[in-house]
Design an enzyme around this catalytic site. Structure first.
Site, PDB file in Angstrom:
ATOM      1  N   CYS A 136       0.837  -1.209   0.000  1.00  0.00           N
ATOM      2  CA  CYS A 136       0.000   0.000   0.000  1.00  0.00           C
ATOM      3  C   CYS A 136       0.868   1.255   0.000  1.00  0.00           C
ATOM      4  O   CYS A 136       1.342   1.694   1.044  1.00  0.00           O
ATOM      5  CB  CYS A 136      -0.929  -0.009   1.209  1.00  0.00           C
ATOM      6  SG  CYS A 136      -1.919   1.477   1.321  1.00  0.00           S
ATOM      7  N   CYS A 139      -0.447   4.156   2.094  1.00  0.00           N
ATOM      8  CA  CYS A 139      -0.294   4.018   3.546  1.00  0.00           C
ATOM      9  C   CYS A 139       1.155   4.274   3.956  1.00  0.00           C
ATOM     10  O   CYS A 139       1.418   4.901   4.970  1.00  0.00           O
ATOM     11  CB  CYS A 139      -0.651   2.615   4.018  1.00  0.00           C
ATOM     12  SG  CYS A 139      -2.086   1.903   3.244  1.00  0.00           S
ATOM     13  N   ASP A 140       2.105   3.752   3.182  1.00  0.00           N
ATOM     14  CA  ASP A 140       3.490   3.704   3.641  1.00  0.00           C
ATOM     15  C   ASP A 140       4.457   4.591   2.863  1.00  0.00           C
ATOM     16  O   ASP A 140       5.625   4.707   3.243  1.00  0.00           O
ATOM     17  CB  ASP A 140       3.997   2.246   3.579  1.00  0.00           C
ATOM     18  CG  ASP A 140       3.143   1.329   4.436  1.00  0.00           C
ATOM     19  OD1 ASP A 140       2.680   1.801   5.485  1.00  0.00           O
ATOM     20  OD2 ASP A 140       2.932   0.176   4.052  1.00  0.00           O
TER      21      ASP A 140
END
Ligand code: NDP
Length: 313
Positions: A136, A139-140
């Site tokens: 992701c 997200c990261d």
């Protein structure tokens, strides 16, 4: 174990689940919705959604799902945190165990559990989980500001993730196993014209290396060909974007799926092989996998659930 009976149980909280909830709520089915492991679904991990009609300037994926949730609540959906851990569809009402601690009996069930990111199956993906391996980018990606990252895949997701990461990272490799990209033309053009993205066509990943996290990847170019070549790249982050697998495992003892695990539905209907159990969204969509399509099938599932309940009375 705690027990409860409901008229309409919706499992999953992506566009399919929330749309089903909006329609079921407005039809007075008093739906109960369990959000699952990723409340809001896959769109909460994306950046801007540009192709959902009604948003000419695009919309943040998280915001869109938050709005759908609010809309579902407005029509009386009881939204809860929890995952289905066991099912028994041998008799009506159907029994679904939540978090191994409560059984909900439902007259009708809408399965909208979506799909989850696939991994290559390398042991290094587990070894470096949370230490440089991610599925992701949204997200990261933040952790890789000014660093070098690689994205695996040649579809729209991979191109989208590579484009997004190029706004943060110093350089992005896109590792593509074929000599071409599968992504839509517009996404291909974005990637190929981006000076921060280097596309490595005909490359496969063999493994990752690094002392305290990912420091690089071992690749093979033109695997199996006479000019096969081993290539190492130095990277700080390794992002998977090679597609998804349907979240249907817990329903499989009762619900028919295809070989890949996609729930089989009856033609244009969302009906599964079990009467009163319907499936909507990516868990049954082998082809389109678009938010707008998932929302449409959620609508269909709720309308069919309403009709099914009427046929019982
Ligand atoms: P896709 O299935 O479209 O693409 C998966 C990619 O990963 C392909 O390039 C495939 O390679 C590659 N791949 C699969 N397995 C491996 C492996 N073991 N090793 C290396 N590479 C592998 O998945 P996406 O998630 O990209 O897209 C799913 C759907 O969602 C599509 O319909 C897409 O159009 C849509 N989508 C739309 C977006 C938008 O419009 N904004 C954004 C994101 C997704 P190969 O080509 O060789 O099979």
């Amino acid at each position: 174990m705690e027990k409860e009976t409901v008229k309409c149980l919706i499992v999953g909280s992506g566009p399919a689940g929330y749309t089903a909830a909006i329609y079921a709520g407005r039809a007075n089915l008093h739906p109960v919705l369990y959000e699952g492991t990723l409340p809001g679904g896959q769109l909460t991990t994306t950046t801007v959604v540009e192709n959902f009609p009604g948003y000419p300037n695009g919309v943040d994926g998280f915001q869109m799902m938050s709005d759908m949730r609010t809309q579902a609540e407005r029509f009386g959906t009881d939204i809860r945190f929890g995952i289905v851990t066991k099912t028994d569809f041998s008799q009506i009402p159907y029994a679904l165990t939540i978090d191994d601690e409560k059984v909900v009996y439902a007259e009708t069930v809408i399965i909208a559990t979506g799909a989850s990111a696939k991994y290559l199956g390398l042991s290094d993906e587990q070894k470096y989980a949370g230490m440089g391996v991610s599925a992701c980018a949204t997200c990261d990606g933040f952790f890789y500001r000014g660093k070098i990252v690689a994205v695996v895949g040649g579809g729209d997701t991979a191109c989208e993730e590579a484009s997004y990461l190029s706004t943060l990272a110093q350089k992005v490799y896109l590792i593509v196993r074929k000599p071409y990209l599968r992504a839509s033309r517009i996404m291909q053009e974005r990637v190929l014209s981006n000076p921060k993205i280097e596309v490595l066509f005909e490359h496969n990943t063999l493994g990752l290396f690094g002392e305290n996290g990912v420091e690089g990847a071992h690749l093979v170019k033109r695997k199996g060909m006479p000019d096969e070549e081993l290539v190492d790249i130095k990277i700080d982050g390794f992002f998977l974007a090679i597609g998804h697998q349907p979240n249907s495992e817990v329903f499989k003892p009762w619900i028919r799926t295809d070989e890949a695990g996609y729930i089989l539905t009856d033609g244009v209907s969302t009906a599964t092989n079990v009467p009163g159990i319907f499936a909507a969204g990516d868990v049954m969509d082998t082809h389109f996998k678009q938010a707008i399509v998932a929302a449409g099938s959620g609508c269909k599932a709720a309308m069919e659930a309403e009709k099914y309940l009427q046929s019982l009375s």
